[in-house]
Design an enzyme around this catalytic site. Sequence first.
Site, PDB file in Angstrom:
ATOM      1  N   LYS A 171       0.811  -1.215   0.000  1.00 62.89           N
ATOM      2  CA  LYS A 171       0.000   0.000   0.000  1.00 62.89           C
ATOM      3  C   LYS A 171       0.847   1.268   0.000  1.00 62.89           C
ATOM      4  CE  LYS A 171      -3.917  -2.049   2.244  1.00 62.89           C
ATOM      5  NZ  LYS A 171      -5.303  -1.861   1.952  1.00 62.89           N
ATOM      6  N   GLU A 224      -2.024   7.222   8.173  1.00 65.92           N
ATOM      7  CA  GLU A 224      -2.741   8.034   7.191  1.00 65.92           C
ATOM      8  C   GLU A 224      -3.773   8.861   7.946  1.00 65.92           C
ATOM      9  OE1 GLU A 224      -3.726   5.987   3.198  1.00 65.92           O
ATOM     10  OE2 GLU A 224      -5.588   5.965   4.341  1.00 65.92           O
ATOM     11  N   HIS A 262     -14.946  -3.247   8.172  1.00 69.23           N
ATOM     12  CA  HIS A 262     -14.264  -2.777   6.954  1.00 69.23           C
ATOM     13  C   HIS A 262     -14.494  -3.708   5.770  1.00 69.23           C
ATOM     14  CE1 HIS A 262     -12.388   0.198   9.489  1.00 69.23           C
ATOM     15  NE2 HIS A 262     -11.746  -0.712  10.182  1.00 69.23           N
ATOM     16  N   ARG A 291      -7.659  -7.487  -9.511  1.00 69.24           N
ATOM     17  CA  ARG A 291      -8.386  -8.746  -9.760  1.00 69.24           C
ATOM     18  C   ARG A 291      -9.864  -8.439  -9.952  1.00 69.24           C
ATOM     19  NH1 ARG A 291     -11.038  -8.553  -4.968  1.00 69.24           N
ATOM     20  NH2 ARG A 291      -9.884  -7.680  -3.247  1.00 69.24           N
TER      21      ARG A 291
END
Length: 445
Positions: free
Chosen positions: A116, A200, A234, A289
């Site tokens: 990430k 973040e 999530h 994907r």
Amino acid sequence: MFKRVLIANRGEIALRISRALRELGVEVCIIHGREDRLSLPVRLSDRAIPLYRSNPLDSYLDYEAVIQAAIDIGAEAIHPGYGFLAENSHFAKRCEEEGITFIGPSAEVISLLGDKIEARKAMESAGLPVARGSESAISDTETASKLAEKIGYPVIIKAAAGGGGIGMQIVNEESVFESALNLCQSRAKSAFGDSRVFVEKYIEGAQHVEFQVLADGTNAIHFGERFCSIQRRHQKLVEEGPWLTPEVREEIGNRVCEGAISVGYKGLATFEFLRDKHGDFYFLEVNPRVQVEHTVTEMITGHDLVKLGIRIAAGEKLPLTQSQIIFSGHAIQCRLNAEDPIKFVPSPGKLWDCHFPGGNGVRVDTHAHIGYEMPGCFDSLLAKLVVLGVDRNEAISKMKAALKETTLIGVETVIPLHQAIMDEPDFIARDITIQYLEKHHNLLG
Ligand code: ADP
């Protein structure tokens, strides 16, 4: 086109891929574990290769065995579906080495996007908006907490190798930062074998909006957005589209295509974003994907994404231009998980009765049938119920009718929760953020 393809997956997505292969005139082969030996995708395949392991997950994760199976039967390509080996760059690399086509992007691209931190960097330089955060992995608490201070609380600590929302920690104040960091690092280590994490800015009141992309290594087109803010832990429960105005769709859509082109992307991809209450977008990650919710996009565009992904892997150039992607109506998908609808605890068991709805604009992607033994060791997704209405209101009414008709006896499902959501005023008014289920925790009384 390929002559013979091996599916390295199970459940509804294995069946979905099998349908696409058949339509393309390709011979359908599949590997399977013991628990799935009687499953529909196995029974409907032309050739099924048992890979029984004492740990059921290993049947789908032992990639050398999967590659050997492909070699033994002479399959030219492997379709990984989602989950399992789909984002495993070592597997993709081994396929490349053996001269087998991995249906997806190159090992190099998977490895770049699977990190990430690297993906954020790559997409930021391609012009995508990202949330404020660390530019490299965090190693010591002091630097990390200084950074968090600079960004401003709340922040979120995430695993660099993350997926499935695992390990994420939302931190509201400095005093708990260190313990949250340690927790995220240890979860990341045990789930992904990689303890690197990053910080973040936590986007409050955000919505989850993602773009569907198809690229051929040189060019890219997008199929618009899906709105996936209704999540538990999530993970998505309800997905729908379209959500944005045509102007915003065009702006962000062009940028994601630039992002895909910048890394030489080949195949299907989903670019995930958070969108804050001012309408600003923040790039989260690229899923390299086919996704569970690709069905929503198929309903509103009429294009078969799975077939397109296979055609690109077989060497075709993009067979469509952006102007051929036209949106019509509104689609909603409810994931019918075999879970307790309040605590979301998996509910495995035998389906004594099973009936799915049909009719105009109703689609069900499922491997379930009467007598199906839902195993407890895999994902709890039993079926995906998707509807297409002329507009959102019609889609909601259609979903309500379709949920009412669905019969699944023998396991608990989240259907009662979906029914409550479809009637809930904030949902109807599109007043939805990723905190939706937390804010409406008493939907089922
Ligand atoms: P994963 O790959 O583990 O699924 P993502 O980065 O795609 O992780 O995020 C999954 C979900 O976590 C998002 O849809 C959102 O609900 C939440 N999330 C992630 N990053 C943030 C952020 N910066 N601010 C607020 N919520 C976030």
